[in-house]
Design a protein around this motif. Structure first.
Motif, PDB file in Angstrom:
ATOM      1  N   ALA A 126     -22.481  91.215  55.798  1.00  0.00           N
ATOM      2  CA  ALA A 126     -23.270  92.755  56.424  1.00  0.00           C
ATOM      3  C   ALA A 126     -24.914  93.050  56.822  1.00  0.00           C
ATOM      4  CB  ALA A 126     -22.769  93.926  56.167  1.00  0.00           C
ATOM      5  N   PHE A 127     -24.924  92.542  55.505  1.00  0.00           N
ATOM      6  CA  PHE A 127     -26.589  93.118  55.401  1.00  0.00           C
ATOM      7  C   PHE A 127     -27.145  92.104  56.724  1.00  0.00           C
ATOM      8  CE2 PHE A 127     -30.895  91.362  53.939  1.00  0.00           C
ATOM      9  CZ  PHE A 127     -31.281  92.449  53.448  1.00  0.00           C
ATOM     10  N   LEU A 128     -27.378  90.783  56.764  1.00  0.00           N
ATOM     11  CA  LEU A 128     -27.217  89.943  58.010  1.00  0.00           C
ATOM     12  C   LEU A 128     -27.817  90.586  58.866  1.00  0.00           C
ATOM     13  CD1 LEU A 128     -26.764  86.034  56.468  1.00  0.00           C
ATOM     14  CD2 LEU A 128     -29.116  87.133  56.718  1.00  0.00           C
ATOM     15  N   ALA A 129     -25.953  91.060  59.373  1.00  0.00           N
ATOM     16  CA  ALA A 129     -25.813  91.421  60.517  1.00  0.00           C
ATOM     17  C   ALA A 129     -26.890  92.942  61.248  1.00  0.00           C
ATOM     18  CB  ALA A 129     -24.182  92.169  60.975  1.00  0.00           C
ATOM     19  N   GLY A 130     -27.126  93.366  59.932  1.00  0.00           N
ATOM     20  CA  GLY A 130     -27.222  94.598  60.489  1.00  0.00           C
ATOM     21  C   GLY A 130     -29.074  94.700  60.628  1.00  0.00           C
ATOM     22  N   LYS A 131     -29.297  93.345  59.802  1.00  0.00           N
ATOM     23  CA  LYS A 131     -30.774  93.338  59.415  1.00  0.00           C
ATOM     24  C   LYS A 131     -31.473  92.189  60.484  1.00  0.00           C
ATOM     25  CE  LYS A 131     -33.554  93.911  56.760  1.00  0.00           C
ATOM     26  NZ  LYS A 131     -34.660  95.402  56.703  1.00  0.00           N
ATOM     27  N   LEU A 132     -30.329  91.667  61.231  1.00  0.00           N
ATOM     28  CA  LEU A 132     -30.546  90.796  62.304  1.00  0.00           C
ATOM     29  C   LEU A 132     -31.518  91.533  63.639  1.00  0.00           C
ATOM     30  CD1 LEU A 132     -28.428  87.776  62.628  1.00  0.00           C
ATOM     31  CD2 LEU A 132     -30.734  87.649  62.394  1.00  0.00           C
ATOM     32  N   THR A 133     -30.086  92.985  63.689  1.00  0.00           N
ATOM     33  CA  THR A 133     -30.675  93.900  64.625  1.00  0.00           C
ATOM     34  C   THR A 133     -31.986  94.414  64.426  1.00  0.00           C
ATOM     35  OG1 THR A 133     -28.062  94.177  65.284  1.00  0.00           O
ATOM     36  CG2 THR A 133     -28.724  95.505  65.387  1.00  0.00           C
ATOM     37  N   SER A 134     -32.100  95.665  63.060  1.00  0.00           N
ATOM     38  CA  SER A 134     -32.752  96.521  62.383  1.00  0.00           C
ATOM     39  C   SER A 134     -34.398  95.736  62.861  1.00  0.00           C
ATOM     40  CB  SER A 134     -32.680  97.147  61.887  1.00  0.00           C
ATOM     41  OG  SER A 134     -32.870  96.637  60.296  1.00  0.00           O
ATOM     42  N   ASP A 135     -33.320  94.452  62.734  1.00  0.00           N
ATOM     43  CA  ASP A 135     -35.331  94.058  62.129  1.00  0.00           C
ATOM     44  C   ASP A 135     -35.522  93.378  63.581  1.00  0.00           C
ATOM     45  OD1 ASP A 135     -35.962  95.056  59.617  1.00  0.00           O
ATOM     46  OD2 ASP A 135     -35.998  92.109  58.860  1.00  0.00           O
ATOM     47  N   GLY A 136     -34.801  93.037  64.165  1.00  0.00           N
ATOM     48  CA  GLY A 136     -34.768  92.131  66.120  1.00  0.00           C
ATOM     49  C   GLY A 136     -35.656  93.658  66.886  1.00  0.00           C
ATOM     50  N   VAL A 137     -35.207  94.776  66.142  1.00  0.00           N
ATOM     51  CA  VAL A 137     -35.508  95.968  67.342  1.00  0.00           C
ATOM     52  C   VAL A 137     -37.211  96.324  66.549  1.00  0.00           C
ATOM     53  CG1 VAL A 137     -35.794  98.157  67.359  1.00  0.00           C
ATOM     54  CG2 VAL A 137     -33.179  96.859  67.837  1.00  0.00           C
ATOM     55  N   ALA A 138     -37.288  96.527  65.835  1.00  0.00           N
ATOM     56  CA  ALA A 138     -38.514  96.611  65.459  1.00  0.00           C
ATOM     57  C   ALA A 138     -39.325  95.753  65.522  1.00  0.00           C
ATOM     58  CB  ALA A 138     -38.820  96.421  63.429  1.00  0.00           C
ATOM     59  N   VAL A 139     -39.495  93.901  65.403  1.00  0.00           N
ATOM     60  CA  VAL A 139     -40.210  93.396  65.735  1.00  0.00           C
ATOM     61  C   VAL A 139     -40.491  93.274  67.164  1.00  0.00           C
ATOM     62  CG1 VAL A 139     -40.148  90.460  65.623  1.00  0.00           C
ATOM     63  CG2 VAL A 139     -39.717  91.690  63.771  1.00  0.00           C
ATOM     64  N   PHE A 140     -39.448  94.029  68.169  1.00  0.00           N
ATOM     65  CA  PHE A 140     -39.876  93.152  69.658  1.00  0.00           C
ATOM     66  C   PHE A 140     -40.775  94.146  70.284  1.00  0.00           C
ATOM     67  CE2 PHE A 140     -36.889  90.518  70.642  1.00  0.00           C
ATOM     68  CZ  PHE A 140     -36.543  89.650  71.728  1.00  0.00           C
ATOM     69  N   MET A 141     -40.447  95.772  69.540  1.00  0.00           N
ATOM     70  CA  MET A 141     -41.269  97.012  69.204  1.00  0.00           C
ATOM     71  C   MET A 141     -42.380  96.983  68.903  1.00  0.00           C
ATOM     72  SD  MET A 141     -38.691  99.659  68.460  1.00  0.00           S
ATOM     73  CE  MET A 141     -39.642 101.537  68.944  1.00  0.00           C
ATOM     74  N   GLY A 142     -42.758  96.535  67.234  1.00  0.00           N
ATOM     75  CA  GLY A 142     -43.776  96.092  67.066  1.00  0.00           C
ATOM     76  C   GLY A 142     -44.865  94.632  67.693  1.00  0.00           C
ATOM     77  N   LYS A 143     -44.077  94.548  68.978  1.00  0.00           N
ATOM     78  CA  LYS A 143     -44.778  93.129  69.670  1.00  0.00           C
ATOM     79  C   LYS A 143     -45.468  93.636  70.893  1.00  0.00           C
ATOM     80  CE  LYS A 143     -44.201  89.597  73.344  1.00  0.00           C
ATOM     81  NZ  LYS A 143     -45.730  88.712  72.793  1.00  0.00           N
ATOM     82  N   TYR A 144     -45.099  94.988  71.001  1.00  0.00           N
ATOM     83  CA  TYR A 144     -45.454  95.614  72.186  1.00  0.00           C
ATOM     84  C   TYR A 144     -46.542  96.510  71.611  1.00  0.00           C
ATOM     85  CZ  TYR A 144     -42.405  93.691  74.992  1.00  0.00           C
ATOM     86  OH  TYR A 144     -41.856  92.708  76.659  1.00  0.00           O
ATOM     87  N   ALA A 145     -47.132  97.624  70.768  1.00  0.00           N
ATOM     88  CA  ALA A 145     -47.062  98.767  69.630  1.00  0.00           C
ATOM     89  C   ALA A 145     -48.457  98.077  68.642  1.00  0.00           C
ATOM     90  CB  ALA A 145     -46.879  99.630  68.731  1.00  0.00           C
ATOM     91  N   ALA A 146     -48.799  96.729  68.337  1.00  0.00           N
ATOM     92  CA  ALA A 146     -49.290  95.896  68.070  1.00  0.00           C
ATOM     93  C   ALA A 146     -50.564  95.096  68.574  1.00  0.00           C
ATOM     94  CB  ALA A 146     -48.680  94.838  66.942  1.00  0.00           C
ATOM     95  N   GLU A 147     -51.584  95.288  69.246  1.00  0.00           N
ATOM     96  CA  GLU A 147     -52.206  95.590  69.979  1.00  0.00           C
ATOM     97  C   GLU A 147     -52.718  93.760  68.967  1.00  0.00           C
ATOM     98  OE1 GLU A 147     -50.577  96.209  73.940  1.00  0.00           O
ATOM     99  OE2 GLU A 147     -52.178  95.051  73.212  1.00  0.00           O
TER     100      GLU A 147
END
Length: 202
Positions: A126-147
């Motif tokens: 359950a941890f892996l499933a949740g982290k793949l989702t939440s960290d995935g969203v965070a990394v995608f958002m970070g790609k655009y936020a972190a110039e």
């Protein structure tokens, strides 16, 4: 290029292997993805695997740490909480999944699971499933936020990080000082502050 993914793996592992409040693993992923211009999905997968291994190792050594720091009564209380989570079956899996989807540190969850000596296979899927989702969203958002690196480092110590740290401290406070057996069995909120072994000896 492989060594860059080793850095991602080791970085995520190191921040999640400790019971102390460090920046979340996804900040390591964002930083290294931006620094080396790595493909996002491999970074997410490798980082989450490193994070999961870190949490697994945390559950292995935290019982010994708590045994040296906390009184036997408090250790038994946390074990009781872990047992209640474990016996909740599918509800517990959904709880772990939901918890890891939130912007909260999973450290208190794994401290409780480790002290209760819950099997890793019970928590990690359950941890892996949740982290793949939440960290995935965070990394995608970070790609655009972190110039650039500077903006990323500024983001790490932003107000969101302060709130996350505050929530972490609140969760640790609740885990340590709430009498969980009394709360679960008698539905009464009770705090116990004499939980440290050195105070108990005095």
């Amino acid at each position: 290029m492989w060594w860059q993914y080793v850095l991602v793996f080791c970085g995520a592992l190191l921040v999640d292997i400790t019971p102390f409040p460090l920046p979340p693993a996804f900040t390591v992923m964002i930083f290294l993805q931006a620094a080396f211009n790595l493909p996002i999905w491999p970074v997410i997968i490798v980082g989450v695997l490193g994070s999961a291994l870190g949490r697994y190792i945390l559950t292995l050594y935290i019982p010994d740490v708590s045994g040296k720091l906390l009184t036997p009564e408090k250790n038994e209380d946390i074990r009781f909480l872990g047992e209640k989570i474990k016996t909740s079956g599918l509800k517990a899996q959904f709880f772990i999944l939901f918890y890891t989807l939130l912007p909260l540190s999973s450290t208190p969850l794994f401290i409780a699971g480790g002290v209760a000596r819950m099997k890793p296979y019970y928590m990690l899927p359950a941890f892996l499933a949740g982290k793949l989702t939440s960290d995935g969203v965070a990394v995608f958002m970070g790609k655009y936020a972190a110039e650039n690196t500077t903006s990323l480092l500024n983001g790490i110590i932003s107000w969101q990080s302060v709130i996350t740290l505050g929530l972490f401290l609140i969760l640790i406070f609740c885990l340590l000082f709430i009498d969980w057996r009394t709360l679960i069995q008698h539905h009464q909120l009770k705090f116990r502050f004499k939980i440290w072994r050195w105070r108990h000896r005095n």
